[in-house]
Design an enzyme around this catalytic site. Sequence first.
Site, mmCIF file in Angstrom:
data_model
loop_
_atom_site.group_PDB
_atom_site.id
_atom_site.type_symbol
_atom_site.label_atom_id
_atom_site.label_comp_id
_atom_site.label_asym_id
_atom_site.label_seq_id
_atom_site.Cartn_x
_atom_site.Cartn_y
_atom_site.Cartn_z
ATOM 1 N N LYS A 35 0.829 -1.208 0.000
ATOM 2 C CA LYS A 35 0.000 0.000 0.000
ATOM 3 C C LYS A 35 0.868 1.264 0.000
ATOM 4 O O LYS A 35 2.088 1.197 0.188
ATOM 5 C CB LYS A 35 -0.926 -0.054 1.209
ATOM 6 C CG LYS A 35 -1.891 -1.260 1.183
ATOM 7 C CD LYS A 35 -2.786 -1.249 2.404
ATOM 8 C CE LYS A 35 -3.737 -2.433 2.411
ATOM 9 N NZ LYS A 35 -4.674 -2.360 3.552
ATOM 10 N N TYR A 73 -12.629 -2.970 -2.414
ATOM 11 C CA TYR A 73 -13.091 -2.906 -1.015
ATOM 12 C C TYR A 73 -14.619 -2.843 -0.929
ATOM 13 O O TYR A 73 -15.160 -2.316 0.042
ATOM 14 C CB TYR A 73 -12.430 -1.723 -0.303
ATOM 15 C CG TYR A 73 -10.968 -1.972 -0.003
ATOM 16 C CD1 TYR A 73 -10.578 -2.984 0.867
ATOM 17 C CD2 TYR A 73 -9.972 -1.212 -0.603
ATOM 18 C CE1 TYR A 73 -9.236 -3.245 1.125
ATOM 19 C CE2 TYR A 73 -8.635 -1.459 -0.343
ATOM 20 C CZ TYR A 73 -8.275 -2.473 0.531
ATOM 21 O OH TYR A 73 -6.952 -2.726 0.790
ATOM 22 N N ASN A 89 -1.813 -0.138 7.333
ATOM 23 C CA ASN A 89 -1.357 -1.494 7.666
ATOM 24 C C ASN A 89 -0.532 -2.131 6.553
ATOM 25 O O ASN A 89 -0.406 -3.354 6.478
ATOM 26 C CB ASN A 89 -2.532 -2.376 8.097
ATOM 27 C CG ASN A 89 -3.492 -2.662 6.973
ATOM 28 O OD1 ASN A 89 -3.368 -2.102 5.882
ATOM 29 N ND2 ASN A 89 -4.447 -3.544 7.214
ATOM 30 N N HIS A 109 -1.963 -5.618 1.674
ATOM 31 C CA HIS A 109 -3.191 -6.406 1.546
ATOM 32 C C HIS A 109 -2.803 -7.775 1.011
ATOM 33 O O HIS A 109 -1.962 -7.886 0.116
ATOM 34 C CB HIS A 109 -4.168 -5.733 0.562
ATOM 35 C CG HIS A 109 -5.277 -6.648 0.152
ATOM 36 N ND1 HIS A 109 -6.430 -6.789 0.884
ATOM 37 C CD2 HIS A 109 -5.401 -7.506 -0.909
ATOM 38 C CE1 HIS A 109 -7.220 -7.678 0.297
ATOM 39 N NE2 HIS A 109 -6.617 -8.132 -0.793
ATOM 40 N N GLU A 120 -9.534 -11.559 -7.065
ATOM 41 C CA GLU A 120 -8.641 -10.397 -6.928
ATOM 42 C C GLU A 120 -7.502 -10.384 -7.945
ATOM 43 O O GLU A 120 -7.106 -9.312 -8.410
ATOM 44 C CB GLU A 120 -8.063 -10.359 -5.505
ATOM 45 C CG GLU A 120 -9.118 -10.017 -4.464
ATOM 46 C CD GLU A 120 -8.561 -9.860 -3.068
ATOM 47 O OE1 GLU A 120 -9.257 -9.274 -2.222
ATOM 48 O OE2 GLU A 120 -7.431 -10.326 -2.802
HETATM 49 P P1 CMP Z 1 -7.164 -4.643 4.324
HETATM 50 O O1 CMP Z 1 -6.842 -5.928 5.010
HETATM 51 O O2 CMP Z 1 -6.550 -4.356 3.014
HETATM 52 O O3 CMP Z 1 -8.756 -4.515 4.195
HETATM 53 C C1 CMP Z 1 -9.513 -3.391 4.506
HETATM 54 C C2 CMP Z 1 -8.686 -2.199 4.891
HETATM 55 O O4 CMP Z 1 -9.391 -1.145 5.531
HETATM 56 C C3 CMP Z 1 -7.686 -2.651 5.940
HETATM 57 O O5 CMP Z 1 -6.716 -3.462 5.343
HETATM 58 C C4 CMP Z 1 -7.227 -1.337 6.507
HETATM 59 O O6 CMP Z 1 -6.268 -0.684 5.675
HETATM 60 C C5 CMP Z 1 -8.537 -0.535 6.450
HETATM 61 N N1 CMP Z 1 -9.226 -0.511 7.727
HETATM 62 C C6 CMP Z 1 -9.754 -1.569 8.373
HETATM 63 N N2 CMP Z 1 -10.345 -1.162 9.510
HETATM 64 C C7 CMP Z 1 -10.202 0.177 9.570
HETATM 65 C C8 CMP Z 1 -10.583 1.177 10.501
HETATM 66 N N3 CMP Z 1 -11.257 0.873 11.615
HETATM 67 N N4 CMP Z 1 -10.261 2.456 10.242
HETATM 68 C C9 CMP Z 1 -9.587 2.765 9.121
HETATM 69 N N5 CMP Z 1 -9.199 1.875 8.186
HETATM 70 C C10 CMP Z 1 -9.486 0.585 8.414
#
Ligand code: CMP
Length: 149
Positions: free
Chosen positions: A13, A53, A116, A119, A130
């Site tokens: 990311k 998403y 984070n 993905h 995907e």
């Molecule tokens: P990912 O596993 O790619 O899937 C959904 C993404 O949304 C997640 O990683 C985070 O980057 C984001 N995400 C999930 N929960 C939250 C949250 N509570 N607040 C902001 N971003 C979130």
Amino acid sequence: MPAAVERTLLLLKPDTVHRGLIGEILSRIERKGLKIIAMKMMALQDSLIEEHYFFHREKPFFPEIVKYMTEGPIVALVVEGDGAIALMRALCGATDCAEAAIGTIRGDYGLTIRYNLIHASDSAETAAVEIPRFFDETEIHPYARKILE
Ligand code: CMP
């Protein structure tokens, strides 16, 4: 019995790119023994993020996901190997970096749930949807490993 050979989609990311962690994460994937068979840098359009998403579209943080994923380019990858889907989830750690175990990518490099870093597809069914979302078949390059002399 060895796990089945699987393919999984990874997205490094924008925070990974901005923080100069592309090489570090690629290195962990390669050192684990997984095979990178497709890779490209992309600037994501809102429409592709919204499709990717879709399951989060009703969540209050959905606008934050779109903002985050457009804060810079991402690096998309297809990785192949025995049990690659579960292995990559294990290498990534828990979605929330604050809860991810030390030694995982998120546990070592992240602090928050939003930023984070990576993905990874969560199942074979998800990976099957995907991978073609991000890669044409011609962009995927399976190869047999050779020991170089
Ligand atoms: P990912 O596993 O790619 O899937 C959904 C993404 O949304 C997640 O990683 C985070 O980057 C984001 N995400 C999930 N929960 C939250 C949250 N509570 N607040 C902001 N971003 C979130």
